[in-house]
Design a protein around this motif. Structure first.
Motif, PDB file in Angstrom:
ATOM      1  N   GLY A  23      27.349 -19.340  56.778  1.00  0.00           N
ATOM      2  CA  GLY A  23      27.772 -19.459  55.385  1.00  0.00           C
ATOM      3  C   GLY A  23      27.548 -18.187  54.595  1.00  0.00           C
ATOM      4  O   GLY A  23      28.403 -17.759  53.809  1.00  0.00           O
ATOM      5  N   THR A  24      26.388 -17.559  54.797  1.00  0.00           N
ATOM      6  CA  THR A  24      26.087 -16.322  54.070  1.00  0.00           C
ATOM      7  C   THR A  24      27.025 -15.198  54.503  1.00  0.00           C
ATOM      8  O   THR A  24      27.452 -14.376  53.676  1.00  0.00           O
ATOM      9  N   ALA A  25      27.355 -15.139  55.796  1.00  0.00           N
ATOM     10  CA  ALA A  25      28.301 -14.116  56.275  1.00  0.00           C
ATOM     11  C   ALA A  25      29.642 -14.262  55.583  1.00  0.00           C
ATOM     12  O   ALA A  25      30.246 -13.275  55.136  1.00  0.00           O
ATOM     13  N   ILE A  26      30.131 -15.502  55.474  1.00  0.00           N
ATOM     14  CA  ILE A  26      31.419 -15.734  54.822  1.00  0.00           C
ATOM     15  C   ILE A  26      31.335 -15.422  53.333  1.00  0.00           C
ATOM     16  O   ILE A  26      32.244 -14.817  52.750  1.00  0.00           O
ATOM     17  N   GLU A  27      30.230 -15.816  52.702  1.00  0.00           N
ATOM     18  CA  GLU A  27      30.045 -15.511  51.280  1.00  0.00           C
ATOM     19  C   GLU A  27      30.091 -14.010  51.038  1.00  0.00           C
ATOM     20  O   GLU A  27      30.769 -13.536  50.124  1.00  0.00           O
ATOM     21  N   TYR A  28      29.373 -13.246  51.841  1.00  0.00           N
ATOM     22  CA  TYR A  28      29.306 -11.803  51.613  1.00  0.00           C
ATOM     23  C   TYR A  28      30.568 -11.094  52.082  1.00  0.00           C
ATOM     24  O   TYR A  28      30.905 -10.024  51.571  1.00  0.00           O
ATOM     25  N   TYR A  29      31.265 -11.650  53.053  1.00  0.00           N
ATOM     26  CA  TYR A  29      32.590 -11.132  53.398  1.00  0.00           C
ATOM     27  C   TYR A  29      33.496 -11.246  52.182  1.00  0.00           C
ATOM     28  O   TYR A  29      34.145 -10.270  51.774  1.00  0.00           O
ATOM     29  N   ASP A  30      33.543 -12.431  51.602  1.00  0.00           N
ATOM     30  CA  ASP A  30      34.409 -12.657  50.444  1.00  0.00           C
ATOM     31  C   ASP A  30      34.012 -11.760  49.271  1.00  0.00           C
ATOM     32  O   ASP A  30      34.869 -11.191  48.589  1.00  0.00           O
ATOM     33  N   PHE A  31      32.706 -11.639  49.043  1.00  0.00           N
ATOM     34  CA  PHE A  31      32.229 -10.886  47.886  1.00  0.00           C
ATOM     35  C   PHE A  31      32.484  -9.384  48.039  1.00  0.00           C
ATOM     36  O   PHE A  31      32.736  -8.686  47.052  1.00  0.00           O
ATOM     37  N   ALA A  32      32.439  -8.886  49.288  1.00  0.00           N
ATOM     38  CA  ALA A  32      32.548  -7.442  49.516  1.00  0.00           C
ATOM     39  C   ALA A  32      33.981  -6.932  49.518  1.00  0.00           C
ATOM     40  O   ALA A  32      34.219  -5.748  49.256  1.00  0.00           O
ATOM     41  N   ILE A  33      34.940  -7.808  49.827  1.00  0.00           N
ATOM     42  CA  ILE A  33      36.329  -7.364  49.937  1.00  0.00           C
ATOM     43  C   ILE A  33      36.782  -6.634  48.678  1.00  0.00           C
ATOM     44  O   ILE A  33      37.434  -5.589  48.740  1.00  0.00           O
ATOM     45  N   TYR A  34      36.456  -7.189  47.540  1.00  0.00           N
ATOM     46  CA  TYR A  34      36.907  -6.622  46.274  1.00  0.00           C
ATOM     47  C   TYR A  34      36.481  -5.156  46.151  1.00  0.00           C
ATOM     48  O   TYR A  34      37.270  -4.296  45.747  1.00  0.00           O
ATOM     49  N   GLY A  35      35.230  -4.887  46.482  1.00  0.00           N
ATOM     50  CA  GLY A  35      34.743  -3.517  46.371  1.00  0.00           C
ATOM     51  C   GLY A  35      35.470  -2.563  47.290  1.00  0.00           C
ATOM     52  O   GLY A  35      35.804  -1.435  46.912  1.00  0.00           O
ATOM     53  N   TYR A  36      35.745  -3.004  48.519  1.00  0.00           N
ATOM     54  CA  TYR A  36      36.433  -2.142  49.478  1.00  0.00           C
ATOM     55  C   TYR A  36      37.884  -1.877  49.075  1.00  0.00           C
ATOM     56  O   TYR A  36      38.488  -0.878  49.496  1.00  0.00           O
ATOM     57  N   LEU A  37      38.465  -2.779  48.287  1.00  0.00           N
ATOM     58  CA  LEU A  37      39.862  -2.620  47.862  1.00  0.00           C
ATOM     59  C   LEU A  37      39.986  -2.166  46.410  1.00  0.00           C
ATOM     60  O   LEU A  37      41.070  -2.230  45.826  1.00  0.00           O
TER      61      LEU A  37
END
Length: 453
Positions: A23-37
């Protein structure tokens, strides 16, 4: 305890720690995408403010998501301490997944005008609220479900999830960027990483539905009514523990931020290395030390939390300046090696620190205490680390200046660590006052928390 009971407890711990990591991996995947884009989103959603100003607007939305995380911690922490960890962790991952998927479906400024950046901001704030409730719940579930002699190992699952999520986001964005042209990326490619959140959301919800709530929380509810105002109890009765989490969180998030996310900026923007594949460097920096995280957690079960976390902080004291010096010698290969070396103490810290947070609070208010302290530390640490590090270079002209900031943060952590009593191997306290225990309860009186001793 019988062998069978021990085996049952181990199975419960494995399921809980896996659920926390996934769950935490998916949460941080979702949260980090914005910064990378961020660079692409700036052109699509803030075109009225061209160039650098548009990028600043996009980054401002990132900052807003960090500042709202403590609010998410307060909201979800209160519910988690009253209704259970599993219920809230289902809600946080669902909220994050929906907000991320909807971001991938958003019309841009060219289609709906000013409504586009407004909707983007609202969805990003929902992501921040969700992220604010994730870590406190994940670490509460994993540590409360673990046998005391292996709590450090199972508690490290949250850190593993964070690392996998950040690396996964960078890898997906990097892959999509490599497979598309610049025009395709701006047209539809940027949506792909966000839309991947939809199947990930389904997988996370299905898995977390199969996991029972933590045995300690269930036992606490059987003994007494849940706290009416857990956040109030944290601030009133566990102030010292709350301040310790904030101090330790500031230290580990700042040193870790300098060793990971900021380093990519430093190598490209400050030292001018040609990092056309900077996202893949992020993946490398995050994943290579990953195996150290559970190892550090297991070491803390044997040698104590304070020793292992302290070793990580001392690592930053010793390695920060030499590693930053090595980075500026003109060799990209040497710079990458130095970056990886600096992530060794970061991984050691991460393997233990979340378990230490959990042990600072009783079960009664653990979710609220960890969530509030960690997210406040995140605003001061993660939310400002790149800005402070870049500003130090600009103000002093010294390219290794961020290393001195890492040293200062490590010193702060060591000073706070001196006030933390060792708690590895001990049973977690329930925090239920003796007068509130149900009639006929055979449970012993709760032991004081670390902060109360």
């Amino acid at each position: 305890m019988t062998t069978e009971t021990q085996g049952d407890r181990e199975r419960v711990a494995r399921r809980a720690s896996t659920a926390a990591a996934v769950g935490t991996a998916i949460e941080y995947y979702d949260f980090a995408i914005y910064g990378y884009l961020a660079v692409i989103l700036a052109k699509l959603f803030f075109p009225a403010t061209q160039g650098f100003v548009g990028l600043l607007s996009t980054l401002g939305v990132i900052a807003g998501a960090y500042f709202i995380r403590p609010v998410g911690g307060l909201i979800f922490g209160r519910i988690g301490d009253r209704r259970g960890r599993r219920t809230v962790l289902l809600a946080t991952v669902a909220l994050m997944g929906v907000a991320t998927t909807l971001t991938g479906l958003l019309p841009t400024y060219a289609s709906i005008g000013i409504a586009a950046p407004i909707l983007l901001t609202l969805l990003r704030l929902l992501q921040g609220l969700s992220a604010g409730g994730e870590v406190g719940g994940a670490v509460s579930l994993s540590t409360e479900s673990s046998p005391s002699r292996r709590r450090g190992l199972f508690g490290s699952a949250t850190s593993i999830g964070v690392s996998l999520g950040l690396a996964g986001a960078a890898a997906v964005v990097g892959t999509v960027s490599a497979l598309t042209t610049a025009e395709q990326m701006a047209s539809w490619g940027w949506r792909v990483p966000f839309l991947i959140a939809a199947p990930l959301l389904v997988a996370a919800v299905i898995y977390r539905l199969k996991v029972e709530d933590s045995p300690l929380f269930v036992q606490m509810i059987e003994e007494a009514a849940p706290p009416k105002a857990p956040v109030t109890e944290v601030v009133r009765d566990h102030t010292a523990s709350l301040l310790r989490v904030i101090g330790l969180g500031y230290s580990t998030l700042t040193t870790g931020g300098i060793a990971s996310v900021y380093l990519v900026v430093h190598l490209s923007a400050v030292l001018k290395y040609p990092l056309s594949s900077s996202l893949w460097l992020t993946v490398l920096i995050v994943l290579v030390p990953l195996a150290l995280i559970p190892w550090a957690g297991a070491l803390s079960d044997r040698f104590g939390r304070r020793r292992v976390v302290g070793a990580g902080m001392i690592g930053f004291l010793v390695l920060s300046v030499p590693c930053f010096w090595a980075m500026q010698q003109g060799s990209l290969a040497l710079a990458v090696v130095a970056a990886l070396v600096l992530n060794v103490p970061f991984a050691v810290q991460q393997g233990v620190i979340y378990t230490m947070y959990s042990e600072l609070f009783p079960t009664r208010v653990r979710y609220s205490g960890v969530s509030l302290g960690f997210n406040v530390a995140g605003v001061v640490g993660t939310g400002t680390v790149s800005l402070v590090a870049t500003s130090l270079v600009a103000a002093t002209g010294i390219t290794i200046a961020p290393a001195f900031y890492a040293v200062v943060a490590a010193v702060v952590g060591l000073l706070v660590l001196l006030s933390v009593r060792e708690s590895s191997g001990e049973e977690l306290a329930s925090g239920v006052p003796a007068g509130e225990r149900g009639a006929g309860t055979a449970s012993p009186a709760p032991t004081p928390t670390t902060a109360d001793r």
